[in-house]
Design an enzyme around this catalytic site. Structure first.
Site, PDB file in Angstrom:
ATOM      1  N   TYR A  91      53.555  41.827  30.990  1.00 41.25           N
ATOM      2  CA  TYR A  91      54.645  41.383  31.865  1.00 41.25           C
ATOM      3  C   TYR A  91      56.021  41.575  31.234  1.00 41.25           C
ATOM      4  O   TYR A  91      57.034  41.463  31.915  1.00 41.25           O
ATOM      5  CB  TYR A  91      54.451  39.902  32.243  1.00 41.25           C
ATOM      6  N   LYS A 109      40.230  40.142  24.918  1.00 43.88           N
ATOM      7  CA  LYS A 109      39.373  41.328  24.942  1.00 43.88           C
ATOM      8  C   LYS A 109      39.501  41.948  23.558  1.00 43.88           C
ATOM      9  O   LYS A 109      39.960  43.081  23.405  1.00 43.88           O
ATOM     10  CB  LYS A 109      39.850  42.262  26.076  1.00 43.88           C
ATOM     11  N   ASP A 150      35.931  39.796  30.453  1.00 47.17           N
ATOM     12  CA  ASP A 150      34.951  40.222  31.464  1.00 47.17           C
ATOM     13  C   ASP A 150      33.793  39.219  31.533  1.00 47.17           C
ATOM     14  O   ASP A 150      33.348  38.831  32.617  1.00 47.17           O
ATOM     15  CB  ASP A 150      34.447  41.652  31.202  1.00 47.17           C
ATOM     16  N   ASP A 168      46.597  35.780  34.761  1.00 44.73           N
ATOM     17  CA  ASP A 168      46.925  36.044  36.172  1.00 44.73           C
ATOM     18  C   ASP A 168      45.644  36.261  36.965  1.00 44.73           C
ATOM     19  O   ASP A 168      45.424  35.660  38.024  1.00 44.73           O
ATOM     20  CB  ASP A 168      47.826  37.280  36.246  1.00 44.73           C
ATOM     21  N   ASP A 175      43.317  33.459  39.683  1.00 48.72           N
ATOM     22  CA  ASP A 175      42.941  33.719  41.082  1.00 48.72           C
ATOM     23  C   ASP A 175      41.455  33.427  41.261  1.00 48.72           C
ATOM     24  O   ASP A 175      41.027  32.822  42.246  1.00 48.72           O
ATOM     25  CB  ASP A 175      43.229  35.175  41.481  1.00 48.72           C
TER      26      ASP A 175
HETATM   27  C1  IPM Z   1      51.259  34.734  39.975  1.00 52.93           C
HETATM   28  C2  IPM Z   1      51.669  35.933  40.760  1.00 52.93           C
HETATM   29  C3  IPM Z   1      52.776  36.653  40.002  1.00 52.93           C
HETATM   30  C4  IPM Z   1      52.211  37.082  38.675  1.00 52.93           C
HETATM   31  C5  IPM Z   1      53.373  37.868  40.731  1.00 52.93           C
HETATM   32  C6  IPM Z   1      53.819  37.537  42.136  1.00 52.93           C
HETATM   33  C7  IPM Z   1      54.517  38.465  39.932  1.00 52.93           C
HETATM   34  O1  IPM Z   1      50.585  36.758  41.023  1.00 52.93           O
HETATM   35  O2  IPM Z   1      52.100  33.852  39.750  1.00 52.93           O
HETATM   36  O3  IPM Z   1      50.095  34.656  39.566  1.00 52.93           O
HETATM   37  O4  IPM Z   1      51.606  38.153  38.561  1.00 52.93           O
HETATM   38  O5  IPM Z   1      52.390  36.341  37.714  1.00 52.93           O
HETATM   39 MN    MN Z   2      48.714  35.979  40.271  1.00 54.27          MN
END
Ligand code: IPM
Ligand code: MN
Length: 331
Positions: free
Chosen positions: A124, A175, A208, A232, A236
């Site tokens: 990032y 990793k 993984d 990130d 999710d």
């Molecule tokens: C998150 C989002 C952000 C990230 C994006 C929108 C830049 O996916 O906060 O997880 O990748 O950090």
């Molecule tokens: Mn995200």
């Protein structure tokens, strides 16, 4: 005492869930002095402003920031993400991204675990570029920045958090078998900080394998610490295994408190369901609860979380669910 909060409702469903979060905070009896900032894809389309240094400087004097969601299909990818969200993280040094999850097995008690994602480095950081762009010999590089300082402060935060929790268990996810430079730095830093926390049991998993464990056995986790991009992706997945992304909250933290921390639901602006009063406001409300914790309003935060737990099994519109949480918090 009233807390000074910058509010960026943003785009899409952000504008619908943030009023619910503010409603619940008020119901919990916490007084906020809010300043609204009109930012996001919609603002960029109007006058080209994404986020200015002047606005960031204004924010430095605030106690916290609450953000709904930013971004939309009307703006090319990266403009709002890098110009707004990542600029906030970098300029305000929000080096920890804390994302809590509650996993409830079909036949058992809820189990909570939390991912600590490094939030200012890794891929990032934006290191890289093009060479011979647009030609058949084009090259694109995308580096990963890992500093001892940046990794250590994030890892130390994770150890402190793990040490404060009953299970006292911290898992490093990376990793190291392939990313032998960054992984080595992370592992050595982790081991060095671990020596300061003999009470914390430690583990390591490759990212993984961690994906399998997140789905197959999330109850094994207490605190997880990981790099920016792995965090990130894993968070999710964490959202999906623990009730859906509609419940996933986060705090972009500056633990040193040299500036305000920023709290936001993990879901995006969801333009497909925007304006229909059907977005789940719980992720925003739970993010507001994290903000309350950070502001020293732990009692109100606990009441908000308990109310959210009760409402999470119900169905209803955005405003109905917000009202339901507010009513429970008031009661
Ligand atoms: C998150 C989002 C952000 C990230 C994006 C929108 C830049 O996916 O906060 O997880 O990748 O950090
Ligand atoms: Mn995200």
């Amino acid at each position: 005492m009233s807390h000074r909060i910058g509010v960026i409702a943003g785009d899409g469903i952000g504008a619908e869930v943030i009023p619910e979060a503010l409603k619940v905070i008020a119901a919990a009896g916490v007084s906020l002095d809010t300043v609204d900032y009109d930012l996001g894809a919609h603002r960029y389309v109007v006058d080209g402003v994404v986020l200015t240094d002047e606005i960031v400087d204004e924010w430095r004097g605030l106690d916290a920031l609450l953000l709904g969601a930013v971004g939309g299909p009307e703006v090319p990818p990266g403009v709002i993400e890098r110009g707004l969200l990542l600029k906030m993280r970098f300029d305000l040094d929000l080096y920890v991204n804390q994302r809590p999850f509650v996993y409830t097995p079909a036949d058992g008690e809820g189990h909570d675990f939390v991912v600590i994602r490094e939030n200012t480095e890794g891929t990032y950081a934006g290191e890289g570029g093009f060479l011979r762009k647009g030609t058949p010999h084009e090259i694109a590089t995308q580096g990963s920045v890992n500093t001892r300082f940046g990794v250590e402060r994030c890892v130390r935060y994770a150890f402190e958090l793990a040490s404060s929790r009953p299970a006292k268990h911290l898992t490093l996810v990376h990793k190291t078998n392939v990313l032998t430079f960054a992984g080595d730095l992370w592992q050595r830093t982790f081991d060095a900080v671990a020596a300061e926390f003999p009470d914390v049991r430690t583990d390591y998993q490759h990212v993984d394998a961690a994906c399998i464990h997140f789905v197959a056995n999330p109850a094994q986790y207490d605190v997880i610490v990981t790099d920016n991009l792995f965090g990130d992706i894993l968070t999710d997945l964490g959202g999906v295994v623990s009730g859906g992304i509609g419940l996933a909250s986060s705090g972009n933290l500056n633990p040193d408190r040299t500036g305000p921390s920023m709290f936001e639901p993990v879901h995006g602006s969801a333009p497909d369901i925007a304006g229909q009063n059907k977005a789940n406001p719980l992720a925003a409300i739970l993010s507001a609860a994290m903000m309350l914790d950070f502001l020293g309003e732990g009692d109100a935060a606990d009441r908000v979380r308990a109310a959210c737990a009760e409402v999470s099994s119900r169905t209803g519109s955005t405003t109905e669910l917000g009202d339901a949480v507010a009513a429970l918090v008031t009661a």
